[in-house]
Write an enzyme that holds these catalytic residues in place. Sequence first.
Site, short mmCIF file in Angstrom:
data_model
loop_
_atom_site.label_atom_id
_atom_site.label_comp_id
_atom_site.label_asym_id
_atom_site.label_seq_id
_atom_site.Cartn_x
_atom_site.Cartn_y
_atom_site.Cartn_z
N THR A 20 0.83 -1.20 0.00
CA THR A 20 0.00 0.00 0.00
C THR A 20 0.87 1.25 0.00
OG1 THR A 20 -1.70 -1.21 1.19
CG2 THR A 20 -1.87 1.18 1.21
N TYR A 25 -7.00 2.46 3.51
CA TYR A 25 -7.11 1.01 3.77
C TYR A 25 -5.82 0.40 4.33
CZ TYR A 25 -5.80 -0.01 -1.24
OH TYR A 25 -5.22 -0.12 -2.48
N GLU A 26 -5.91 -0.84 4.71
CA GLU A 26 -4.80 -1.54 5.40
C GLU A 26 -4.37 -0.82 6.67
OE1 GLU A 26 -4.77 -4.24 4.25
OE2 GLU A 26 -5.34 -3.94 2.17
N GLY A 27 -5.33 -0.26 7.39
CA GLY A 27 -5.03 0.51 8.60
C GLY A 27 -4.88 1.97 8.21
N GLN A 85 -1.35 3.78 11.57
CA GLN A 85 0.07 3.57 11.28
C GLN A 85 0.93 4.42 12.22
OE1 GLN A 85 0.76 1.20 9.13
NE2 GLN A 85 -1.39 0.99 8.56
#
Lengths: 601, 601
Positions: B299, B440-442, B447
Amino acid sequence: MPTYNAPNRDFRFVINEMLELESYGNMPGFENATEDLINSILEEGGKFTSEVIAPLNQIGDLQGCTRHEDGSVTTPPGFKEAFDQYREAGWGTLTQPEELGGQGLPHVIGFALKEMMSSANQSFGMYPGLTNGAIEAIKAKGTPEQKEMYLPNMVSGQWTGTMNLTEPHCGTDLGMIRTKAEPQGDGSYRITGTKIFISAGEHDMAENIIHLVLAKTPGAPDSSKGISLFVVPKFLVNDDGSLGERNGVSCGSIEHKMGIHGNATCVLNYDDAIGWMVGEENKGLAAMFIMMNEARLGTGMQGYAQAEVAYQNAVAYALDRRQGRALTGPAEPDERADPIIVHPDVRRMLMDAKVFTEGSRAFCLWTALLADLSEKAPTEEEREKAHDMLSLVTPVIKGYSTDKGYETATNMQQVFGGHGYIEEWGMSQFVRDARIAQIYEGANGIQAMDLCGRKLGQKGGATIQAFFAMIDEEIAAAKENEALADIATRLEKALGEQKAATMWFMQNGMANPNNLGAGAHHYMHIMGIVILGFMWLKMAKVAAAKLAAGSDDKAFYEAKLVSARYYAERLLPDAGALRRKLEAGSEAMMALSEDAFATAA
Amino acid sequence: MPTYNAPNRDFRFVINEMLELESYGNMPGFENATEDLINSILEEGGKFTSEVIAPLNQIGDLQGCTRHEDGSVTTPPGFKEAFDQYREAGWGTLTQPEELGGQGLPHVIGFALKEMMSSANQSFGMYPGLTNGAIEAIKAKGTPEQKEMYLPNMVSGQWTGTMNLTEPHCGTDLGMIRTKAEPQGDGSYRITGTKIFISAGEHDMAENIIHLVLAKTPGAPDSSKGISLFVVPKFLVNDDGSLGERNGVSCGSIEHKMGIHGNATCVLNYDDAIGWMVGEENKGLAAMFIMMNEARLGTGMQGYAQAEVAYQNAVAYALDRRQGRALTGPAEPDERADPIIVHPDVRRMLMDAKVFTEGSRAFCLWTALLADLSEKAPTEEEREKAHDMLSLVTPVIKGYSTDKGYETATNMQQVFGGHGYIEEWGMSQFVRDARIAQIYEGANGIQAMDLCGRKLGQKGGATIQAFFAMIDEEIAAAKENEALADIATRLEKALGEQKAATMWFMQNGMANPNNLGAGAHHYMHIMGIVILGFMWLKMAKVAAAKLAAGSDDKAFYEAKLVSARYYAERLLPDAGALRRKLEAGSEAMMALSEDAFATAA
């Protein structure tokens, strides 16, 4: 579906308490603008925009405008009816002079309504917004006959207006336009050419559209000094004011845009269309700047207006959505999870947005007061002073507010997590709509060059010095007040960065203008940061005074003080980094050959 | 239509010259990765992505994916055929182990191809991208039978994979998931529930889809410690490997998104679907993190990959479009106007993009080498060191690269002026597609908290200290070299800001964790700025050495030195402002009551 509520408490705070509009009762039009009247206009405007205009925003995005085979254009469902209501309520007449059927009220009030319109539905607000630009140009440069023929119906909203500048091969560089205007010997011209990106260029919301068009007469100089302005009505107007024949202007297509789908952005084809010159031959650029200046303030407002509505919806989501726990321990232990507003990073985005939109509102309404003063202040000296300051800050409103407005709308979308990316939630539209304001009415790079290349040197630098003196004075006074001293000290530091950057330009921009060009964007942002800091200091001063006086509305004023502090601590520091970038100059920026930019396989 | 060219000269520079991949020939898989092989993979990959994948990007955006009444989903025209080519060429097998049908090549090479895929067509690249995450989870946690049943076909691209985490009421807070898994007594489970935002969730590009699904077994703890991971194939797989019955998982709808229209983002309904547990009961979160870590690097790459393709198209436009004249006088007097690349503000945006994408490419491939080293370095100590560093920088790649990638794509759109807002030019799509990578993906706020709340304290702070020591060492060496000394000094200052911010967290984050939360975003950005500065120093070192040695490719290395200087002068200064914000702490940020955020009428 996203919603909108007019931030009327904040409007009242800025207009009545910070600007103290009632204190200008000695100026024409202001004598009627009592606090009661202002508050009731805000209330009615808030109802109209939140209940009538805002509910059409999402359908406007989804359905957009439709061009039919005959070249006619249908606006999204509900737009025409809402514009009928707008016209009937006289919303377009607020600040126009009484002799044109207007109410002669201060620009400050008109700007407040414009902000509401932009927040509620930017695409819709652009139809009357563009009309205003066209009105101002005809007012300033039109003949008495042109004024009589067009202005009353444009003010009332019976007709709308457009600005026709851009052509496929030229946007910024208007000297390159090719549209031709052939004199017919009877005072009229025949206009032929293609204009693109014409907002509100064709639609079904009004019975006539008055196009203002830049074109070249035969033999005109081949530069921006060879452009003239023409008025080209969609339907010719008979001597008795009734509508006559359809003119030779038609919508060739509607652009497929990233956003503002509810506004018909047209390619307009002029094919021997009949028009009349507005102002002098080859002086079209000056007339255009009248439209542009009006439009630039409105565009700057669009920037923070989208941020405002995005903020409102993000707050609602952050209070409703539950994920995880506060870092300091469960805030609501009986619930499965805490609302996400407990998380500092969510707060950070919301607070950044809050201080940006409230600061920008103060900035914009303060600027509107400058516009009022430049027209109506009692002495020529005051009018000139206000005009100069207005002229200085206009590119900052346009460039800074729209850059930050887009960034803020994006952050508000971020608050929604994955849902922010889904169109149904409406946050994507706010971002996509906000994006255009950085581009049109002079891309923000042009605004930065207007600021640094023209405005800083205005009156031999006297205007920017007056700007510094004005803020210095506010800082000096605030340092005496314990509640404001820290904010004032931080603002002083940021203002110091701006002064140093100004000095650097003076020392390095003359010899090599690329040094000016390389730092212009950064300078515009430094100045935007400083101005919002100045506004926050002014707002904090009012809040501190109200609290000291034991106001009933304690929570409101305390929030203003916290917000002012947040702005000072967390937004002002960027000025220093921007100054360091600016002082790096243009050498590395301009060093590479054009080839070095190409991607090598 | 926008185009894409793989930046192969730059890939070769980073892989062969900066990372010196050939010097790792002692590690398994690296012995085959000769410079010749690398260069030929890059060349073939460049052809495939620019000629086959990139031309499908815009049609993917326009047509999107279609869900039919039976729940089946058709991808945009050309996607299926292009994926057949991808599969046949074995592009998915590059870095997979030979026993699974892979080629066992270094991750560095795999990452280069992934960047190309993302730049050429992010939506398309996500189909194999998600498959990789699923492969890694099964590899790490699956039984030998599961590995044998699923992995070879997933590696070959015969089947694809998905990650099923999010549910309507929970994204980040996975402890709240409701999807249930009932054991059937034969080792299988029946899975029932609804998952949303499932990328590549249903499509026609492969004959089977292997869903990895988080669910709760009966009586599992009501928290993130009660989640298990299940493999749920779209079609059950018979013992002989052939496909059996259709499983009880179906696409309920496809989301209407701001971008990545070519990827089918599905609501997946699990209705008594048959699945098998992967790994241990209630340990699903650990397995999920394996998928997530893989996905987070991919990502992060998407962030700068969109910036890269947007940059390429903006350069082409800036060289072609003519408006106005250079500030220093006409650059091409015989033409009507100069190409807009002569204007400093256009250069500023292009240079900002150039140093971001090239710096990020170096960062990402350097990280890929850490991934290789963590698996294959000769000693356990070296593997652990690489693993720790990889773990530290992963949230920075994800969060920083995607924030800046979106900003950069937006700036590249700005280069186009009004045309940038028109969908046909393709710049809007780059911005809209880039936007998702921040979410997305956190989401990037997660993060930042992963970085500051977990990774800084990793191994008692030893990893971040090793990070500082590594950069200090590079700086100390560079200061001895005249060509690098100024860049090194500027990087030293930025690194100093990061060290000070780290210290501030240590002193203020323990007592009040909100201080950590309030500064996490800023810290992540400081660290991203520093890492890219570190990469630019490394690249400048190579370039200076090549120039000193009299390289033939002088222009390329000189451009690297100018770019390194530009980065140091114009991007590093932000670190100081971010530190000042961070040190403001959480007080003003957290002070307002929830009511104070509501808009008052």
